[in-house]
Design an enzyme around this catalytic site. Structure first.
Site, PDB file in Angstrom:
ATOM      1  N   TYR A  37       0.826  -1.205   0.000  1.00 41.53           N
ATOM      2  CA  TYR A  37       0.000   0.000   0.000  1.00 41.53           C
ATOM      3  C   TYR A  37       0.860   1.255   0.000  1.00 41.53           C
ATOM      4  CZ  TYR A  37       0.760   1.329   4.873  1.00 41.53           C
ATOM      5  OH  TYR A  37       1.319   1.762   6.035  1.00 41.53           O
ATOM      6  N   ARG A  56       7.325   3.858  -5.386  1.00 42.23           N
ATOM      7  CA  ARG A  56       7.576   3.004  -4.211  1.00 42.23           C
ATOM      8  C   ARG A  56       6.571   1.851  -4.151  1.00 42.23           C
ATOM      9  NH1 ARG A  56       7.866   5.743   1.674  1.00 42.23           N
ATOM     10  NH2 ARG A  56       5.610   5.800   1.397  1.00 42.23           N
ATOM     11  N   LYS A 152       6.526  -1.674   1.692  1.00 40.67           N
ATOM     12  CA  LYS A 152       5.394  -1.113   2.444  1.00 40.67           C
ATOM     13  C   LYS A 152       4.232  -2.090   2.284  1.00 40.67           C
ATOM     14  CE  LYS A 152       3.576   3.529   3.321  1.00 40.67           C
ATOM     15  NZ  LYS A 152       3.476   3.311   4.746  1.00 40.67           N
ATOM     16  N   GLU A 185      13.313   3.365  13.463  1.00 33.60           N
ATOM     17  CA  GLU A 185      12.269   4.340  13.120  1.00 33.60           C
ATOM     18  C   GLU A 185      11.154   4.268  14.150  1.00 33.60           C
ATOM     19  OE1 GLU A 185      10.480   3.429   9.281  1.00 33.60           O
ATOM     20  OE2 GLU A 185      10.611   1.275   9.656  1.00 33.60           O
TER      21      GLU A 185
HETATM   22  N1  PXG Z   1       8.117   4.385   8.605  1.00 34.04           N
HETATM   23  C1  PXG Z   1       7.042   3.567   8.628  1.00 34.04           C
HETATM   24  C2  PXG Z   1       7.167   2.246   9.274  1.00 34.04           C
HETATM   25  C3  PXG Z   1       5.840   3.970   8.022  1.00 34.04           C
HETATM   26  O1  PXG Z   1       4.800   3.153   8.018  1.00 34.04           O
HETATM   27  C4  PXG Z   1       6.894   6.067   7.446  1.00 34.04           C
HETATM   28  C5  PXG Z   1       8.066   5.601   8.035  1.00 34.04           C
HETATM   29  C6  PXG Z   1       6.914   7.404   6.776  1.00 34.04           C
HETATM   30  O2  PXG Z   1       6.936   7.264   5.374  1.00 34.04           O
HETATM   31  P1  PXG Z   1       6.406   8.425   4.416  1.00 34.04           P
HETATM   32  O3  PXG Z   1       6.703   7.936   3.064  1.00 34.04           O
HETATM   33  O4  PXG Z   1       4.935   8.556   4.686  1.00 34.04           O
HETATM   34  O5  PXG Z   1       7.156   9.630   4.777  1.00 34.04           O
HETATM   35  C7  PXG Z   1       5.755   5.239   7.419  1.00 34.04           C
HETATM   36  C8  PXG Z   1       4.492   5.646   6.742  1.00 34.04           C
HETATM   37  C9  PXG Z   1      -1.069   6.080   9.651  1.00 34.04           C
HETATM   38  C10 PXG Z   1       0.012   5.452   8.881  1.00 34.04           C
HETATM   39  O6  PXG Z   1      -2.237   5.840   9.309  1.00 34.04           O
HETATM   40  C11 PXG Z   1       1.212   6.081   8.617  1.00 34.04           C
HETATM   41  C12 PXG Z   1       2.209   5.417   7.875  1.00 34.04           C
HETATM   42  C13 PXG Z   1       1.933   4.164   7.470  1.00 34.04           C
HETATM   43  C14 PXG Z   1       0.736   3.576   7.759  1.00 34.04           C
HETATM   44  C15 PXG Z   1      -0.237   4.205   8.448  1.00 34.04           C
HETATM   45  O7  PXG Z   1      -0.781   6.791  10.604  1.00 34.04           O
HETATM   46  N2  PXG Z   1       3.435   6.011   7.645  1.00 34.04           N
END
Ligand code: PXG
Length: 295
Positions: A37, A56, A152, A185
């Site tokens: 996703y 991605r 992801k 992270e």
């Molecule tokens: N690390 C992880 C493990 C993530 O899931 C990020 C970093 C940040 O990635 P981006 O590309 O967004 O800068 C993520 C992504 C939510 C939610 O609903 C947020 C993420 C994933 C799934 C759900 O809060 N962030």
């Protein structure tokens, strides 16, 4: 956004009102977490870094050997069409691609076509406060040799467990170490520390998602004249940083002001974090970094 009406959700070529947007209980996305996703935001009529998110998504899909069955361009058009159908300018967008419907059993050959879902609806940044408290989790991030966090995927239990632990200790976010004990992270954000005006973040091969907000923040920081270093960070360095912040599409940029009871810096969002947050606000609405929804 559509007012007094239900948001329309894209599923496999058709749009359904939210209450009717349903998929099979035999979908392998549900049965096995078999899918990938993306989470994306649109600001003021521009989808921020849509191409990067779609790249991605396709990389994640390739890694799990999932044929999306669409070109990147077609996927981009579906996202834009979903936003237009919902009359959206500002939205949180979720693209989900699962292995599809099949009989019980993990064998992916039994799933004949993927399920493709696109949701676009309003969403506030996930943390409402100016700065949040976090803890170093006892849950380690999945090592690259088990399931590379760069994928992801729909498997988020590792992150969910860390978040549950943080919430059970009364703090908002979990910082997950990797298998070696270095900082990886947060549960759904990447992490940065600031020490003596230098910005440090774990490298991608520490076992993290290569966040698009992370990449944006690295570019912004360099543009603002800061030295950015990608290297392993210890928990000791985290506690003793001048500033700590996390980044993600859902959260945006969030200062961390206390970790495991240690006050970070002076306990309020630091000057470097503030400068980056300010610049991020400009960048994410700049059409040059995104795809326009209309026109
Ligand atoms: N690390 C992880 C493990 C993530 O899931 C990020 C970093 C940040 O990635 P981006 O590309 O967004 O800068 C993520 C992504 C939510 C939610 O609903 C947020 C993420 C994933 C799934 C759900 O809060 N962030």
């Amino acid at each position: 956004m559509v007012k007094n009406a239900e948001y329309l959700i894209y599923i496999n070529g058709k749009f359904y009102p939210k209450s009717e947007a349903k998929i099979s209980v035999y979908d392998h996305g549900l049965l096995y977490g078999d899918g990938v996703y993306e989470a994306i935001r649109a600001y003021k009529g521009v989808v921020f870094k849509l191409k990067e998110h779609i790249d991605r998504l396709f990389e994640s899909a390739k890694s799990i050997k999932l044929d999306i069955g669409l070109s990147k361009k077609e996927m981009e058009e579906i996202v834009i069409e979903t936003l237009r159908k919902n009359d959206s300018k500002d939205a949180y967008i979720r693209i989900i691609v699962t292995r599809g419907v099949g009989p019980m059993g993990v064998d992916p050959r039994n799933c004949k076509k993927p399920t493709i879902i696109v949701i676009a609806e309003p969403r506030e940044p996930i943390f409402k406060k100016e700065g949040i408290e976090a803890m170093v989790s006892s849950i380690r991030r999945t090592p690259i040799w088990a399931l590379d966090p760069r994928i992801k995927s729909l498997n988020y239990l590792n992150n969910v467990l860390a978040k549950i632990e943080a919430l059970s200790y009364g703090v908002e976010e979990a910082i997950m170490p990797n298998e070696h004990g270095y900082v990886a992270e947060a549960s759904t954000e990447n992490i940065f520390i600031v020490k003596n005006n230098k910005i440090i973040t774990p490298p991608v091969n520490a076992g993290i998602l290569k966040g698009i907000t992370r990449d944006t923040v690295i570019d912004i920081a360099k543009e603002l004249g800061y030295e950015v270093v990608e290297r392993n960070i210890t928990v000791h360095e985290l506690f003793n940083a001048d500033e700590v912040f996390v980044t993600g599409t859902a959260a945006e940029i969030v200062p961390i002001i206390k970790i495991n009871g240690r006050i970070i810096g002076n306990g309020s969002p630091g000057p470097v974090t503030r400068k980056i947050m300010e610049k991020y606000r400009e960048v994410c609405i700049d059409p040059k970094y995104g795809t326009p929804i209309y026109g």
